[in-house]
Design an enzyme around this catalytic site. Structure first.
Site, PDB file in Angstrom:
ATOM      1  N   ASP A 134       0.760  -1.261   0.028  1.00  0.00           N
ATOM      2  CA  ASP A 134       0.032   0.026  -0.162  1.00  0.00           C
ATOM      3  C   ASP A 134       0.895   1.142  -0.003  1.00  0.00           C
ATOM      4  OD1 ASP A 134      -2.203  -1.679   0.112  1.00  0.00           O
ATOM      5  OD2 ASP A 134      -2.222  -1.466   2.209  1.00  0.00           O
ATOM      6  N   GLY A 135       2.020   1.319   0.291  1.00  0.00           N
ATOM      7  CA  GLY A 135       2.997   2.307   0.442  1.00  0.00           C
ATOM      8  C   GLY A 135       3.157   2.748  -0.755  1.00  0.00           C
ATOM      9  N   ASN A 160      -4.265   8.923   2.726  1.00  0.00           N
ATOM     10  CA  ASN A 160      -4.847   8.317   3.915  1.00  0.00           C
ATOM     11  C   ASN A 160      -5.490   9.441   5.076  1.00  0.00           C
ATOM     12  OD1 ASN A 160      -4.909   5.643   3.377  1.00  0.00           O
ATOM     13  ND2 ASN A 160      -3.031   5.076   4.356  1.00  0.00           N
ATOM     14  N   ASP A 213      -4.738  11.932  23.296  1.00  0.00           N
ATOM     15  CA  ASP A 213      -3.411  11.791  22.669  1.00  0.00           C
ATOM     16  C   ASP A 213      -3.441  12.408  21.251  1.00  0.00           C
ATOM     17  OD1 ASP A 213      -2.166  10.226  24.474  1.00  0.00           O
ATOM     18  OD2 ASP A 213      -2.546   8.534  23.675  1.00  0.00           O
ATOM     19  N   THR A 215      -9.712   2.391   6.851  1.00  0.00           N
ATOM     20  CA  THR A 215      -9.236   1.370   7.188  1.00  0.00           C
ATOM     21  C   THR A 215      -7.575   1.048   7.492  1.00  0.00           C
ATOM     22  OG1 THR A 215      -8.757   0.810   4.698  1.00  0.00           O
ATOM     23  CG2 THR A 215     -10.884   0.178   5.418  1.00  0.00           C
ATOM     24  N   ALA A 216      -7.137   2.286   7.692  1.00  0.00           N
ATOM     25  CA  ALA A 216      -5.692   2.258   8.225  1.00  0.00           C
ATOM     26  C   ALA A 216      -5.704   2.708   9.559  1.00  0.00           C
ATOM     27  CB  ALA A 216      -4.980   3.208   7.275  1.00  0.00           C
ATOM     28  N   TYR A 217      -5.070   3.900   9.841  1.00  0.00           N
ATOM     29  CA  TYR A 217      -5.004   4.314  11.401  1.00  0.00           C
ATOM     30  C   TYR A 217      -6.319   4.586  11.886  1.00  0.00           C
ATOM     31  CZ  TYR A 217      -2.779   6.825  15.224  1.00  0.00           C
ATOM     32  OH  TYR A 217      -1.882   6.928  16.325  1.00  0.00           O
ATOM     33  N   ALA A 218      -7.179   4.919  11.195  1.00  0.00           N
ATOM     34  CA  ALA A 218      -8.509   5.305  11.947  1.00  0.00           C
ATOM     35  C   ALA A 218      -9.396   3.790  12.188  1.00  0.00           C
ATOM     36  CB  ALA A 218      -9.381   5.897  10.860  1.00  0.00           C
TER      37      ALA A 218
END
Length: 557
Positions: free
Chosen positions: A261-262, A379, A409, A420-423
């Site tokens: 994905d990167g 993203n 934080d 679908t990533a960090y979230a």
């Protein structure tokens, strides 16, 4: 959507008045002469509207039209009765208010107040009429309308000639990378662009001093000798670029990503405006955004080059940092950068071994995205407390209105692709990339009631450090360009008009749910047994069997 002119709307408005006038005659006869005043009002209003319509037509076409005045009231009334009888069965769909001043821009602005921005990203354009009389008011704000996502398919209005191949830094990608580049150059006669760092890969060079390398590297270098020889035969035919120095806008027709994905995130970063279609092959670890497999890549790429592919338009966020006390200085710098733009377009791209860029030109264009102080992310943009031991205290504004403050934080502002990533790791819902939305997710909020929220794609979020915050915050864009937000600084986030056109292996729905199932193991659990698969104990239901079961339980205990 085609809009009617003001004169057409005036004609429709006249028909509406005529219908009211015709209805008033019947109503007056049924209820007596007490309603005569309303009928007279409609009659006068109709005559005035008819005169305004004729004057508009005269001013537009230049031809002569007779306009009725107060002395011709009886003639106008008789003509209106005839037109009302003819048009009564032909009711129009578009109607406006019963006042000729409705068509002036001043009145429209006064009635509606401040118009909010309206955008329809990646969704069908909504029907703009509601019932027989209501409709959305026309305004000067730009409305972007894109066709239904299910019908979004790739087409080329001219054959693609240049292709950018992006690969991850992994030795396992070398063989498919060389095979793809060789096939594109020799079979498809395309101009292939690669990053200049590819040519510096030691595994693809013959001039490496192996005696200074480790034994493991010498073994790997020998293993890829055949791949290296094939690449060296193509080396002179490749065109290179360097990230942060060269501008690829309007020079690439097609992008192929080899990796995880990167690589897709990197392709998005390279193009801060319009992005060419991206075809991503899975050669990484997760592969949520890479639906294609490298097996039989020739047929897959050929289908795409022939225009047989569906698209997913992945929206991006346009982020800009506004520093305290630097607005005036930034505006002056932006004006100076705009004056330099014509000369910056004169860059010359050359093949390998023929650098034509001076240091001045390289440094000038590296700030293309900073010329307007904005950056596009695919993203998410993350605001966090960094190394500080204190909680972040962040204020959130939506279209200039204060919404809430985040004590925790940090905060994640993500696209549907980034949901679908960090979230997702922070507890947010997963949103299909075709949904026009912005996802706001707190990171470990010190509140049990602060849940992630979804806001429309067209709004602008303003994020700033609260005046009473104990510390500053850090902000990063797709995991890059980490910067500090001080007191008085603000971050503006909204949806960009430049999405990433990601090519689908199947279609928008199948690709996304396959990625959820294979990459994240979404909704994976043991299947519940049906009644037929249960034991005879449950099926029989006899008292004797139940007593035996109880005895067995006592013995086991």
């Amino acid at each position: 959507m085609a809009c009617r002119s003001d004169i057409d709307l005036a004609t429709l408005h006249q028909n509406r008045l005529e219908e009211r006038w015709h209805y008033g005659l019947a109503w007056c006869g049924a209820h007596g002469s007490s309603q005569q005043q309303q009928l007279t009002h409609y009659n006068e209003l109709l005559i005035r509207q008819s005169g305004n319509q004729h004057r508009q037509r005269v001013s537009k076409s230049g031809s002569y039209y007779k306009v009725y005045d107060a002395n011709n009231t009886s003639a106008a009334a008789s003509r209106v009765k005839e037109n009302a009888a003819k048009d009564h069965q032909n009711k129009t769909l578009d109607r406006l208010d019963d006042d000729s001043s409705y068509f002036t821009s001043t009145t429209r602005r006064r009635r509606s107040g401040t118009w909010p921005r309206t955008r329809s990203l990646n969704a069908p354009s909504p029907f703009q009429q509601f019932g027989p009389c209501g409709r959305i008011m026309k305004n000067s704000a730009m409305v972007m309308q894109i066709q239904d996502p299910a019908s979004q398919r790739l087409t080329w209005y001219k054959p693609p000639l240049t292709v950018l191949v992006i690969k991850k830094k992994d030795s396992q990608v070398l063989l498919p990378f060389v095979q793809l580049v060789e096939w594109l150059v020799q079979e498809k006669n395309m101009v292939v662009w690669v990053e200049s760092a590819v040519l510096e890969d030691k595994l693809l060079r013959d001039d490496v001093k192996l005696d200074q390398e480790s034994a493991k590297f010498r073994q790997v270098h020998e293993y890829y000798s055949g791949v290296r020889s094939r690449f060296l035969a193509l080396r002179e035919k490749l065109v290179t670029f360097k990230d942060g120095r060269d501008d690829l806008t309007d020079r690439i027709d097609f992008i192929v990503c080899l990796g995880g994905d990167g690589t897709l995130l990197y392709a998005s970063q390279l193009f801060q405006q319009s992005v060419p279609p991206v075809m991503a092959f899975y050669l990484g670890s997760l592969g949520f955004l890479t639906p294609f497999q490298c097996d039989n890549f020739q047929d897959q790429v050929t289908n795409v080059l022939e225009g047989h592919a569906a698209l997913t338009l992945r929206s991006r966020l346009r982020c800009s940092i506004h520093r305290k006390g630097e607005r005036h200085r930034d505006s002056l710098q932006q004006v100076s950068n705009n004056l330099l733009k014509p000369s910056l377009r004169l860059h010359n791209y050359s093949a390998v071994g023929d650098p034509t860029f001076s240091n001045n030109n390289c440094s000038s264009y590296s700030g293309q995205s900073s010329a307007n102080n904005s950056i596009l992310v695919l993203n998410e943009v993350v605001i966090n407390r960094g190394p500080s031991p204190y909680l972040s205290n962040i204020d959130i504004f939506l279209d200039g209105k204060y919404i809430t403050s985040v004590q925790g934080d940090g905060l994640i502002v993500s696209t549907p692709t980034g949901s679908t990533a960090y979230a997702a790791a922070a507890g947010a819902s997963m949103i299909h990339p075709s949904v026009p939305a912005i996802l706001v997710t707190p990171i470990c909020p010190h509140s049990l009631s602060f849940r992630p929220i979804v806001v429309p794609a067209g709004v602008e979020l303003k994020i700033s450090i609260s005046p009473d915050s104990r510390n500053t915050s850090r902000v990063s864009f797709d995991g890059r360009n980490d910067q500090e937000l001080n007191h008085g600084d603000s971050l503006r986030v909204t949806t960009s008009i430049y999405p990433v056109p990601s090519i689908c292996a199947q279609d928008q729905i199948s690709d996304w749910f396959d990625s959820l199932a294979e990459g994240l193991h979404w909704n994976v659990r043991k299947r519940q047994k049906c009644l037929d698969e249960l034991s005879d104990l449950t099926a029989s239901g006899s008292e004797d069997t139940l007593d035996e079961f109880d005895n067995l339980k006592i013995q086991d205990s």
